[in-house]
Scaffold this motif. Structure first.
Motif, mmCIF file in Angstrom:
data_model
loop_
_atom_site.group_PDB
_atom_site.id
_atom_site.type_symbol
_atom_site.label_atom_id
_atom_site.label_comp_id
_atom_site.label_asym_id
_atom_site.label_seq_id
_atom_site.Cartn_x
_atom_site.Cartn_y
_atom_site.Cartn_z
ATOM 1 N N PHE A 149 1.517 8.392 5.491
ATOM 2 C CA PHE A 149 0.984 8.304 4.147
ATOM 3 C C PHE A 149 1.185 9.640 3.428
ATOM 4 C CE2 PHE A 149 -1.237 4.575 5.703
ATOM 5 C CZ PHE A 149 -1.272 3.765 4.575
ATOM 6 N N ASN A 150 1.412 9.582 2.137
ATOM 7 C CA ASN A 150 1.590 10.776 1.330
ATOM 8 C C ASN A 150 0.324 11.635 1.361
ATOM 9 O OD1 ASN A 150 1.517 12.339 -1.390
ATOM 10 N ND2 ASN A 150 3.637 11.666 -1.209
ATOM 11 N N ALA A 198 -13.642 10.024 -1.569
ATOM 12 C CA ALA A 198 -12.807 10.200 -2.751
ATOM 13 C C ALA A 198 -13.385 11.193 -3.746
ATOM 14 C CB ALA A 198 -12.585 8.850 -3.432
ATOM 15 N N LYS A 203 -1.023 13.316 -0.853
ATOM 16 C CA LYS A 203 -1.864 13.164 -2.046
ATOM 17 C C LYS A 203 -2.873 12.028 -1.890
ATOM 18 C CE LYS A 203 -0.050 16.162 -5.090
ATOM 19 N NZ LYS A 203 0.968 16.809 -4.275
ATOM 20 N N LEU A 204 -2.648 11.145 -0.934
ATOM 21 C CA LEU A 204 -3.559 10.026 -0.724
ATOM 22 C C LEU A 204 -4.623 10.327 0.329
ATOM 23 C CD1 LEU A 204 -1.009 7.051 -0.664
ATOM 24 C CD2 LEU A 204 -2.079 8.161 -2.636
ATOM 25 N N ARG A 209 -7.782 12.161 2.265
ATOM 26 C CA ARG A 209 -9.059 12.818 2.007
ATOM 27 C C ARG A 209 -9.761 13.093 3.330
ATOM 28 N NH1 ARG A 209 -6.645 12.629 -2.002
ATOM 29 N NH2 ARG A 209 -7.316 12.131 -4.123
ATOM 30 N N TRP A 221 0.852 -1.185 0.000
ATOM 31 C CA TRP A 221 0.000 0.000 0.000
ATOM 32 C C TRP A 221 0.890 1.238 0.000
ATOM 33 C CZ3 TRP A 221 -4.100 1.068 4.416
ATOM 34 C CH2 TRP A 221 -4.926 2.128 4.031
ATOM 35 N N ASP A 222 1.183 1.756 -1.199
ATOM 36 C CA ASP A 222 2.162 2.830 -1.299
ATOM 37 C C ASP A 222 2.027 3.521 -2.645
ATOM 38 O OD1 ASP A 222 4.365 4.428 -0.491
ATOM 39 O OD2 ASP A 222 5.254 2.717 0.538
ATOM 40 N N ILE A 223 3.000 4.344 -3.006
ATOM 41 C CA ILE A 223 2.968 5.069 -4.273
ATOM 42 C C ILE A 223 4.080 4.580 -5.189
ATOM 43 C CG2 ILE A 223 1.950 7.106 -3.190
ATOM 44 C CD1 ILE A 223 4.702 8.450 -3.314
#
Length: 518
Positions: A506-507, A516, A509-510, A512, A436-438
């Motif tokens: 977590f980044n 979504a 950008k992920l 919220r 679970w990453d970028i």
């Protein structure tokens, strides 16, 4: 007299090769390259030697006169890479010309599958005498002679720099017989190789292929006694990306920052209070004997009249990170891990001082050695010969447009995820599996240190979509769109240092606030 003897030898070599080829198994007979004149081939491999630790490559103090001479007198492959940055898979790719998903050696524990063809078998079938000296490692529990070699000198697993006092029965395997290791392994392997050249090559009218596969410079690093302390006062070049700063980890995967505090990270290297700079100095001192080995082999070739008809190549089996992104060791798709030194001398074909910018790889070694023997590449190989590319006879535009990189997660070193990457001359796209990453994209021309991940940059989304699709197409075509694994025997080296760097977030950008769509 030397000219006449050489001409006679070449005639005899051709006759012997034809006879051997006629009696070889049909599946080892390769189509000949029209008009090619077979050369002798010497391939020298080092362990964990990264791409920039050479004098001519701009290192501030390491001494590599033999490597420097090869670059000056032949070709330097500036962007040579491996398709897997791990000992056994990389070595299997060298010997088979195949990507890891095709040859099946997915880690340092497994043997090559039955029926695997190594390129020296084709050379044998074409009439070459062949010798292997050094680290094999694929299936580290075994050092039995492998197909394709008339002469065999090897050892189990990683081997030892000096005969280990705690292993009274430690030995080398010499043509299937147990022989005690006498001294420093880099020197001893070179001794065996030169003895074979004297005792076999000089006495037979046959072309030859020699594979000299050093343990050096694998950790833990032990230089030869004559070199110990040479660099004790030298300072390790500190990478810009080594510091634990928010700038260095901006838009980076979480696994990367978490690995900083692990077996393969600078905070808890090898789960010890490790002085990384001291390890680096020992690494460079151990490299000195490898450089001397190259010099000894080339001197023998010159002194015995083989220098003008022999292709000599030197390469590293994978790179090594010395602090880049807070990491040590290899396995990742970053430049310090996947780029390797590669220099070669081929008199009469490769012009002195040539620099090749195109991306060549370990899977290309087998096809290149076969081409030097006048043989075409067999269909199962993924690599291609760079013999003509380095000679300037193959336009750069006709060379491959990208190279695949793959690494499969290992239970014993769980810090690095399954990794797929695509490397073009300009861009590198890295995609992770099962985590679970970028992902990552780097413009290697603008950002050679891989500091700025462009994965979220609007200007590069078209490039990302193309490279992601190209990557999947390569894997799907090879039926490699499924991930192999080996027996998980424990939870592996999964410890962290309590006072080390903290887990990554977590980044942004992920994240919220609600859902979504908002």
């Amino acid at each position: 007299m030397r000219l006449i003897s050489t001409l006679c030898l070449l005639v005899l070599m051709g006759t012997t090769s034809l006879s051997a080829a006629d009696s070889a198994p049909a599946d080892l007979k390769l189509e000949k390259i029209k008009g090619a004149k077979p050369r002798n081939v010497v391939f020298i491999l080092a362990d964990d030697h990264r791409y920039d630790v050479m004098g001519f490559a701009g290192h501030p103090w390491v001494e590599t006169p033999a490597m420097d001479a090869m670059a000056k007198q032949g070709v330097y492959f500036k962007n040579a890479v491996v398709t897997t940055s791990l000992c056994s898979p990389s070595r299997a790719s060298i010997l088979t010309g195949q990507y890891m998903h095709n040859h099946g050696v997915v880690d340092n524990n497994v043997l090559t599958p039955p029926g695997t063809k190594f390129f020296p078998q084709y050379l044998q079938a074409a009439g070459y005498q062949t010798g292997f000296f050094g680290k094999w490692h694929m299936g580290g529990h075994s050092d039995d002679p492998r197909p394709g070699f008339d002469r065999w000198v090897s050892f189990r697993g990683q081997g030892h720099y000096y005969p280990p006092e705690h292993l009274k029965k430690w030995s080398l395997n010499v043509d299937g017989k147990r022989v005690p290791q006498k001294g420093y392994i880099t020197d001893e392997l070179t001794d065996y190789a030169i003895d074979w050249l004297n005792e076999s090559v000089k006495t037979q009218d046959k072309p030859f292929f020699m594979y000299l596969s050093h343990k050096g410079v694998h950790g833990m690093f032990h230089p030869a006694e004559r070199h110990a302390g040479r660099y004790k006062d030298k300072s390790m070049p500190i990478p810009k990306t080594m510091a634990n700063t928010s700038e260095n980890y901006f838009n980076k995967p979480m696994w990367l920052k978490n690995q900083r505090n692990s077996w393969h990270g600078v905070d808890f290297a090898y789960h010890q209070d490790t002085d990384i700079e001291e390890h680096y100095r020992l690494y460079c001192e151990a490299l000195l004997s490898v450089d001397e080995s190259i010099a000894r082999v080339r001197k023998w070739l010159k002194d015995n009249g083989y220098g003008e008809n022999t292709l000599v190549m030197y390469m590293g089996d994978n790179g090594f990170q010395w602090g880049e992104h807070g990491l040590i060791d290899k396995r990742t798709a970053y430049e310090a891990s996947m780029r390797v030194p590669l220099v070669g001398v081929c008199p009469g074909l490769w012009k002195p001082g040539t620099v090749v910018d195109e991306v060549v790889a370990n899977i290309d070694i087998g096809p290149t050695c076969l081409a030097a023997a006048g043989l075409k590449t067999p269909p199962q190989m993924d690599g291609q010969s760079f013999l003509e590319l380095a000679a300037g006879k193959l336009p750069a535009a006709d060379w491959r447009k990208n190279i695949l990189y793959e690494y499969y997660w290992e239970f014993n070193f769980p810090q690095t995820p399954t990794t797929f990457a695509l490397r073009t001359p300009r861009y590198k796209f890295i995609q992770y599996h099962g985590i679970w990453d970028i992902d990552e994209l780097y413009d290697m021309e603008k950002d050679p240190l891989e500091q700025h991940n462009l994965i979220f940059d609007p200007e590069y989304q078209k490039q990302i979509r193309k490279m992601r699709a190209d990557l999947h197409a390569i894997l799907e075509k090879s039926e490699a769109n499924r991930v192999p694994f080996s027996h998980k025997r424990s939870m592996g080296a999964n410890l962290r240092l309590e006072s080390g760097s903290k887990p990554a977030d977590f980044n942004d950008k992920l994240l919220r606030e609600k859902n979504a769509k908002e």
